[in-house]
Design a protein around this motif. Structure first.
Motif, PDB file in Angstrom:
ATOM      1  N   GLU A  84      55.884  11.928 -19.432  1.00 37.42           N
ATOM      2  CA  GLU A  84      55.711  11.469 -17.877  1.00 37.42           C
ATOM      3  C   GLU A  84      57.180  11.968 -17.144  1.00 37.42           C
ATOM      4  N   LYS A  85      58.204  11.863 -17.774  1.00 36.74           N
ATOM      5  CA  LYS A  85      59.495  12.279 -16.973  1.00 36.74           C
ATOM      6  C   LYS A  85      59.812  13.525 -17.339  1.00 36.74           C
ATOM      7  N   ASN A 112      54.674  19.365 -14.641  1.00 30.99           N
ATOM      8  CA  ASN A 112      54.522  17.940 -14.133  1.00 30.99           C
ATOM      9  C   ASN A 112      54.094  17.990 -12.750  1.00 30.99           C
ATOM     10  N   VAL A 114      53.960  15.706 -10.402  1.00 30.35           N
ATOM     11  CA  VAL A 114      55.098  14.893  -9.630  1.00 30.35           C
ATOM     12  C   VAL A 114      56.237  15.930  -9.015  1.00 30.35           C
ATOM     13  N   LYS A 115      56.624  17.237  -9.967  1.00 30.64           N
ATOM     14  CA  LYS A 115      57.823  17.878  -9.815  1.00 30.64           C
ATOM     15  C   LYS A 115      57.512  19.091  -9.036  1.00 30.64           C
ATOM     16  N   LYS A 118      57.600  20.765  -2.490  1.00 28.29           N
ATOM     17  CA  LYS A 118      56.783  20.937  -1.106  1.00 28.29           C
ATOM     18  C   LYS A 118      56.992  22.331  -0.790  1.00 28.29           C
TER      19      LYS A 118
END
Length: 199
Positions: A84-85, A112, A114-115, A118
């Motif tokens: 998850e990291k 991942n 979340v990585k 934007k």
């Protein structure tokens, strides 16, 4: 089939900058596709995430898979113990190799979610090679002396002073790759991404 295959779509493909990290272990290469959405990061390399779309790449059949996958895990920033990291996740996905009638499962590294930055730009074609031909990665736009400097700066500790000439300094500063911290220079986040790509 996943026990010894890996789908690649970026710098690990044949003829690309990091293919040499696994070339000696490659038994076979087949053009292939994977479902997902491909993004281009600011540094110029691609990131694959889940989503509707088709990504073009290569299916690699590897020798000594258990050994080479440890090296690729480290290169891709994947941790088996704390996925998850991790920067990338190593997942099993259906891959359609050229000439095959149906997909077979293979490992693939997906960013991942979340990585995902934007400022990442979707590669509409799902084809990193064509995207790179139209707009080379930032690392390909640097001179050899600029690349050497970024490698020195990236490998230095926070206290090291790495001398630089003014021409290199100005250009790397304008590209947003270094920051002047008064008595020493340091890589920006983008500069560190370029360093990881070059290293």
């Amino acid at each position: 089939m996943s026990k010894n295959t890996l789908f690649v779509y970026g710098s690990l493909m044949q003829g690309m900058v990091h293919h040499n990290k696994l070339a000696a272990m490659v038994k076979e290469i087949k053009p292939a596709t994977c479902e997902g959405v491909l993004y281009r990061l600011a540094v110029g390399y691609p990131a694959l995430v889940e989503g509707p779309g088709t990504v073009k790449g290569e299916l690699l059949v590897l020798n000594n898979f258990k050994e080479i996958i440890k090296i690729i895990d480290e290169f891709e920033g994947y941790s088996v113990t704390v996925p998850e990291k991790s920067l990338h996740l190593r997942l099993e996905k259906p891959i359609l190799a050229e000439g095959a009638k149906k997909p077979s499962n293979s490992f693939v590294y997906m960013l991942n979610p979340v990585k995902l930055p934007k400022d990442a730009v979707k590669i509409e074609s799902g084809d990193y090679r064509s995207s790179m031909a139209a707009q080379p990665p930032l690392s390909n736009q640097l001179s050899d002396s600029q690349k050497r400097y970024i490698l020195k700066l990236g490998a230095s500790s926070g206290r090291d002073i790495v001398p630089i000439n003014l021409d290199i300094y100005r250009d790397l500063l304008n590209k947003g790759l270094i920051v002047d911290k008064g008595r020493r220079l340091a890589l920006t986040n983008l500069g560190f991404d370029v360093y990881k790509y070059l290293a």
